[in-house]
Design a protein around this motif. Sequence first.
Motif, PDB file in Angstrom:
ATOM      1  N   SER A   1       0.836  -1.201   0.000  1.00  0.00           N
ATOM      2  CA  SER A   1       0.000   0.000   0.000  1.00  0.00           C
ATOM      3  C   SER A   1       0.869   1.248   0.000  1.00  0.00           C
ATOM      4  N   GLY A   2       0.332   2.320  -0.563  1.00  0.00           N
ATOM      5  CA  GLY A   2       1.104   3.559  -0.658  1.00  0.00           C
ATOM      6  C   GLY A   2       0.352   4.740  -0.083  1.00  0.00           C
ATOM      7  N   ILE A   3       1.089   5.803   0.146  1.00  0.00           N
ATOM      8  CA  ILE A   3       0.453   7.007   0.661  1.00  0.00           C
ATOM      9  C   ILE A   3       1.013   8.238  -0.044  1.00  0.00           C
ATOM     10  N   GLN A   4       0.125   9.220  -0.280  1.00  0.00           N
ATOM     11  CA  GLN A   4       0.562  10.439  -0.965  1.00  0.00           C
ATOM     12  C   GLN A   4       1.292  11.369  -0.007  1.00  0.00           C
ATOM     13  N   PRO A   5       2.363  11.988  -0.486  1.00  0.00           N
ATOM     14  CA  PRO A   5       3.070  12.939   0.378  1.00  0.00           C
ATOM     15  C   PRO A   5       2.522  14.358   0.204  1.00  0.00           C
ATOM     16  N   SER A   6       1.215  14.487   0.003  1.00  0.00           N
ATOM     17  CA  SER A   6       0.689  15.801  -0.384  1.00  0.00           C
ATOM     18  C   SER A   6       0.149  16.636   0.757  1.00  0.00           C
TER      19      SER A   6
ATOM     20  N   LEU B   1       5.990   5.948  13.451  1.00  0.00           N
ATOM     21  CA  LEU B   1       4.852   5.148  13.914  1.00  0.00           C
ATOM     22  C   LEU B   1       5.213   3.677  14.072  1.00  0.00           C
ATOM     23  N   GLY B   2       6.438   3.310  13.710  1.00  0.00           N
ATOM     24  CA  GLY B   2       6.893   1.954  14.010  1.00  0.00           C
ATOM     25  C   GLY B   2       7.242   1.094  12.815  1.00  0.00           C
ATOM     26  N   LEU B   3       7.154   1.639  11.603  1.00  0.00           N
ATOM     27  CA  LEU B   3       7.544   0.827  10.450  1.00  0.00           C
ATOM     28  C   LEU B   3       9.053   0.602  10.487  1.00  0.00           C
TER      29      LEU B   3
ATOM     30  N   GLY C   1      -7.077   3.846   8.551  1.00  0.00           N
ATOM     31  CA  GLY C   1      -7.506   3.216   7.300  1.00  0.00           C
ATOM     32  C   GLY C   1      -6.401   2.382   6.677  1.00  0.00           C
ATOM     33  N   MET C   2      -5.162   2.762   6.882  1.00  0.00           N
ATOM     34  CA  MET C   2      -4.094   2.105   6.136  1.00  0.00           C
ATOM     35  C   MET C   2      -2.797   1.878   6.911  1.00  0.00           C
ATOM     36  N   MET C   3      -2.240   2.937   7.529  1.00  0.00           N
ATOM     37  CA  MET C   3      -0.890   2.807   8.099  1.00  0.00           C
ATOM     38  C   MET C   3      -0.811   1.774   9.217  1.00  0.00           C
TER      39      MET C   3
ATOM     40  N   ALA D   1       1.449  -7.852  -6.006  1.00  0.00           N
ATOM     41  CA  ALA D   1       0.854  -7.855  -4.664  1.00  0.00           C
ATOM     42  C   ALA D   1      -0.385  -8.754  -4.610  1.00  0.00           C
ATOM     43  N   ASP D   2      -0.520  -9.481  -3.486  1.00  0.00           N
ATOM     44  CA  ASP D   2      -1.717 -10.297  -3.263  1.00  0.00           C
ATOM     45  C   ASP D   2      -2.813  -9.470  -2.606  1.00  0.00           C
ATOM     46  N   ARG D   3      -2.402  -8.615  -1.655  1.00  0.00           N
ATOM     47  CA  ARG D   3      -3.387  -7.855  -0.867  1.00  0.00           C
ATOM     48  C   ARG D   3      -3.009  -6.397  -0.791  1.00  0.00           C
ATOM     49  N   VAL D   4      -4.027  -5.556  -0.829  1.00  0.00           N
ATOM     50  CA  VAL D   4      -3.804  -4.122  -0.765  1.00  0.00           C
ATOM     51  C   VAL D   4      -4.716  -3.510   0.308  1.00  0.00           C
ATOM     52  N   PRO D   5      -4.184  -3.265   1.505  1.00  0.00           N
ATOM     53  CA  PRO D   5      -4.999  -2.633   2.554  1.00  0.00           C
ATOM     54  C   PRO D   5      -5.226  -1.158   2.241  1.00  0.00           C
TER      55      PRO D   5
END
Length: 319
Positions: free
Chosen positions: A5-10, A67-69, A20-22, A137-141
Amino acid sequence: MKVLSGIQPSGKLHIGNYFGMMQEMISRMESSELYVFIVDLHALTSVHDRDRLATGTLEAAADFLALGLDPDKCIFWVQSDVPEVCELTWVLSTLAPMGLIERCHSYKDKVAKGIMPSHGLFSYPVLMAADILLYQADRVPVGKDQKQHLEVARDLAQKFNNEFGETFTVPEPAISETTAIVPGLDGQKMSKSYGNTIPIFMEGKELKKRVMAIETDATPVEDPKDPANCNLFKLMKLFATPARMEEIHGLYVNGGAAYGYLKLELLELINDKFADARKKKAEFLADPAELRAILAKGGQKAREKAVVTLDLVRDRVGL
Ligand code: ADP
Ligand code: NA
């Protein structure tokens, strides 16, 4: 199992992004082959400001790490460091029916909010499909807002496989029921583009002002209230313990829920939850060279995976 999964840096990441995702991605570090990336090419559809994009990218990286990644337990990179994704986008776009892309809501929504209706904005779902398929990818949260884009990725994978032979994994969405749509201050979906967010790393008076601005109805304290229709209740549920939520639920249905006090309680819960991450974020931001090194290393790992798929794609289509 490959999870991506990805996130926008905007903009400033908010608790909708977190729940929802992180959070989901960070929790899968041990159990999955995890791909987490910062989608700066996507952000370019709405951010035409060199410094904002560059700073936003580093900040999003610091957010995730704080956040712990753990970058040693996943592949964590910046989208544009793997240019192969652009080539795959082109190949997929020659397969993408106009009607399929025209049906996507997010283009119209974004244009309605004043973002310039560019070709890049329109074909955003094709780039997102390439992001996902390039890494098999198999899964995309994702949050519920991304469900339609994921369907585009699935359609394109199937179409390619049918036309050129088995090449891509068809990805499954992973949308958690409890956090599918985190409401914003006004009860609409929390989103950077609606200006209704509670940023994860906001603090002090500024944060207090946001939390106190959560819209509630005018029911007097002693009267019964409907928790199901209250965005304050929904937000509290993300932070409070189940036992405390049961008490609060009682106050709603039997009367006695004072919105002002509940907001102060929520503020404290938010501060507690992210206190540690705030300290760590400051440390990461204090060393941008180290952040860049982490991302560069992740970019190399991602690229090694990407070229394998792209070589196969080139061979399949005859490039
Ligand atoms: P925004 O809508 O604020 O621009 P992004 O598009 O960058 O956020 O979304 C990044 C991730 O966060 C996506 O997986 C998206 O589904 C998720 N997300 C964004 N807003 C919410 C929300 N309000 N509730 C649940 N998930 C969300
Ligand atoms: Na979104």
